[in-house]
Enzyme design. Structure first.
Site, PDB file in Angstrom:
ATOM      1  N   LEU A  24      10.958 -25.467 -14.084  1.00 37.77           N
ATOM      2  CA  LEU A  24      10.755 -24.349 -15.024  1.00 37.77           C
ATOM      3  C   LEU A  24       9.742 -24.726 -16.091  1.00 37.77           C
ATOM      4  O   LEU A  24       9.650 -25.885 -16.496  1.00 37.77           O
ATOM      5  CB  LEU A  24      12.091 -24.018 -15.706  1.00 37.77           C
ATOM      6  N   HIS A 168      14.101 -25.541 -26.750  1.00 38.56           N
ATOM      7  CA  HIS A 168      15.380 -26.068 -27.239  1.00 38.56           C
ATOM      8  C   HIS A 168      15.272 -26.455 -28.711  1.00 38.56           C
ATOM      9  O   HIS A 168      14.186 -26.785 -29.197  1.00 38.56           O
ATOM     10  CB  HIS A 168      15.759 -27.336 -26.451  1.00 38.56           C
ATOM     11  N   CYS A 255      15.220 -35.286 -23.317  1.00 37.19           N
ATOM     12  CA  CYS A 255      15.694 -34.586 -22.109  1.00 37.19           C
ATOM     13  C   CYS A 255      15.938 -35.513 -20.936  1.00 37.19           C
ATOM     14  O   CYS A 255      16.709 -35.204 -20.042  1.00 37.19           O
ATOM     15  CB  CYS A 255      14.680 -33.556 -21.637  1.00 37.19           C
TER      16      CYS A 255
END
Ligand code: CIR
Length: 266
Positions: A24, A168, A255
């Site tokens: 993504l 995020h 991440c």
């Protein structure tokens, strides 16, 4: 050194799968180069090992293109591990894949069951509280379920807003120590870090706000010299890792790992 918010004995990472090139992304800035992604990932694992932590590197999971970004699947605190409920449909079941691995380390795992959603990338654990930003991936219902799980462990959860257009909450900030946060100006100006010292990313270097403090190291993406100089000036021990390929998929330093010290192992 004993700060629980950045003192870790363990890290879990997962190798990028071949399908990572289909991962993504908010804006298409080019297809990631798999070989370079793998090289950067190996360098990242070496940086984690340099902290003295035990690093588990899981095999690639072809079923989930974004599974290299393990942080979104779980939140690991000293008291327990919690499987998240990732808000992107293609990533939802990454949490199920991660849970048994954490159960092996912790003995058991709690789970955010829904109906809300919450990604680990929206959660910043500081020494005094847990900050969670609502975003396209995380909603208030998911945050409330997390609150129910961690309140008995003595944590306070504060709900905030991830800036519009930012993937995020932690895309725009990182913990540096008990009192200090690295942040973009656009996030810091919301006032959400009142009471903390804030080091701002340099203008044009917002993409390095996602760094990690891990034991004595601050691990940041390579290529952000002005912000690096600010961190060095402030006394941090900076280690840089190439991140150009993960960045094409909106991924940064946090991440790529879960970082924790299970109380059970202390
Ligand atoms: C995604 O859009 O979910 C991935 N391509 C990137 C996830 C980055 N994760 C994080 O910031 N915690």
């Amino acid at each position: 050194m004993s700060a629980r918010s950045y003192t870790f004995s363990h890290a879990v990472t997962r190798k990028p799968c071949k399908a990572v090139i289909e991962g993504l992304r908010a804006v298409d800035t080019g297809t990631p180069d798999l070989a370079l992604f793998e090289q950067h990932h190996a360098d990242y694992v070496l940086a984690l090992k340099a902290t003295g932590a035990e690093v588990v590197t899981l095999e690639a999971l072809e079923e989930f293109p974004d599974s290299v970004f393990v942080e979104d699947a779980a939140l690991c605190l000293p008291e327990g591990a919690i499987a998240m409920r990732p808000g992107a449909p293609s990533r939802l079941r990454e949490a199920e894949a991660m849970a048994p691995i954490l159960a092996q380390i912790y003995g058991s795992v709690q789970t955010v069951e829904g109906p809300g959603f919450i990604d680990g990338g929206d959660i910043l654990v500081t020494e005094r509280e847990i900050l969670v930003g609502t975003s396209a991936r995380t909603d208030s219902t998911g945050i409330e379920e997390l609150r129910q799980i961690v309140t008995p462990w003595g944590y306070t959860v504060r709900e905030l807003k991830t800036p519009e257009g930012v993937l995020h909450f932690k895309t725009d900030c990182s913990l540096l120590d008990e009192n200090t946060i690295l942040s973009t100006e656009r996030l810091a100006k919301s006032g959400c870090f009142e009471g903390y010292e804030v080091i701002l990313t340099a203008e044009g270097e917002e993409a390095c706000a996602n760094a990690i403090r891990f034991n004595e190291l601050v691990i940041m993406p390579d290529g952000f010299p002005e912000t690096e100089a600010r961190l060095v000036e402030a006394g941090y021990n900076v280690r840089k890792v190439g991140n150009t390929e993960a960045a094409k998929l909106d991924g940064g330093m946090s991440c790529l790992s879960l970082r924790f010290t299970p109380e059970i192992a202390c």
